[in-house]
Design an enzyme around this catalytic site. Sequence first.
Site, PDB file in Angstrom:
ATOM      1  N   GLY A   1      86.490  98.425 -14.603  1.00  0.00           N
ATOM      2  CA  GLY A   1      87.440  98.199 -15.293  1.00  0.00           C
ATOM      3  C   GLY A   1      88.769  98.002 -14.720  1.00  0.00           C
ATOM      4  CE1 TYR A   2      95.014 100.734 -15.567  1.00  0.00           C
ATOM      5  CE2 TYR A   2      95.366  99.659 -13.433  1.00  0.00           C
ATOM      6  CZ  TYR A   2      95.965 100.620 -14.569  1.00  0.00           C
ATOM      7  OH  TYR A   2      96.975 100.579 -14.678  1.00  0.00           O
TER       8      TYR A   2
ATOM      9  CG  HIS B   1      88.043  92.953 -11.385  1.00  0.00           C
ATOM     10  ND1 HIS B   1      89.025  93.849 -11.566  1.00  0.00           N
ATOM     11  CD2 HIS B   1      86.903  93.493 -11.036  1.00  0.00           C
ATOM     12  CE1 HIS B   1      88.876  94.887 -10.936  1.00  0.00           C
ATOM     13  NE2 HIS B   1      87.648  94.909 -10.668  1.00  0.00           N
TER      14      HIS B   1
ATOM     15  N   GLY C   1      83.088  90.576  -5.387  1.00  0.00           N
ATOM     16  CA  GLY C   1      83.948  90.397  -4.670  1.00  0.00           C
ATOM     17  C   GLY C   1      83.635  90.911  -3.282  1.00  0.00           C
TER      18      GLY C   1
ATOM     19  CE  LYS D   1      89.781  96.142  -1.935  1.00  0.00           C
ATOM     20  NZ  LYS D   1      89.115  97.081  -2.908  1.00  0.00           N
TER      21      LYS D   1
ATOM     22  CB  SER E   1      92.231  97.471  -4.751  1.00  0.00           C
ATOM     23  OG  SER E   1      91.671  98.959  -5.014  1.00  0.00           O
TER      24      SER E   1
END
Length: 283
Positions: free
Chosen positions: A31-32, A37, A147, A149, A185
């Site tokens: 989330g967030y 995303h 991702g 990352k 992030s």
Amino acid sequence: MKLVKTVKEVREIVKEWKKQGLSVGFVPTMGYLHEGHKSLILKSVSENDKTVVSVFVNPIQFGPNEDLASYPRDIKHDMALVEDAGADLIFNPEPEEMYGSHFTTLVNTTEVSENLCGAKRPVHFGGVCTVLTKLFNIVNPNRAYFGQKDAQQLAVVKRFVKDLNFDIEIIGCPIIREDDGLAKSSRNTYLNKEERKAALILSKSLKLGLEAIKNGERNVKTVTDIITKSLNTEPLARIDYVSIVDNENIQYIDTIKGEILCAIAVYIGKTRLIDNFIYKCEE
Ligand code: PAF
């Protein structure tokens, strides 16, 4: 776009889709949600008939002194982003729905999870593999999107999916950055103004390392020294690790050859940030 809280309901919906011969893409998240995303969701939407996004802050992948309690949450914002990206369903279970009161199974990898973040966060990848095993069994997707990352996470997921014969294609997607280079992030939200500026040292230092490799440097220590020296020019930065590993098994190497992952973890104030690049040597 539908928000679903129970395992039973997700299963019923996906079963119905599969009956109709539709393909299902899956984007697991905590989330967030941000543009990183969103890029995963857009890719899934473009490659599958239906897309499921999970939003679940997975308690078992956080160590005792980590940021589980303060991890940012905003399901309304997440729903808007998921809807905008064109996904079909958000699965947003409570921890009780996922783990009940007596959960005793752990899925974990060896080797690929032992270095980098795995060495610094001993319970992390066991928690990630366990929750993903559950989510894969619940959502039953054809493809799942991650991702780059979290490069070690991607390598770990590819490994356990292969080792345990999950019939799911794992797709890695490029890092999405802010205009000034900071990798997107959810944890960037912890940074105050001064720290946000200081955080630029991560992408800047990696760039110096990448340039050295592109200019022919093949000695790992020389490259990690260049990155370390650059990170140390920022007073608010405290290095957790600067490492170069092979990008498949995530094992340390001395010489750059094949496909390598150069990964760093750096505290800016109290916030631990990660960033990386992958380089493939043609020679
Ligand atoms: O990358 C993340 O957000 C999490 O580790 C994941 C894959 C959703 C598992 O909880």
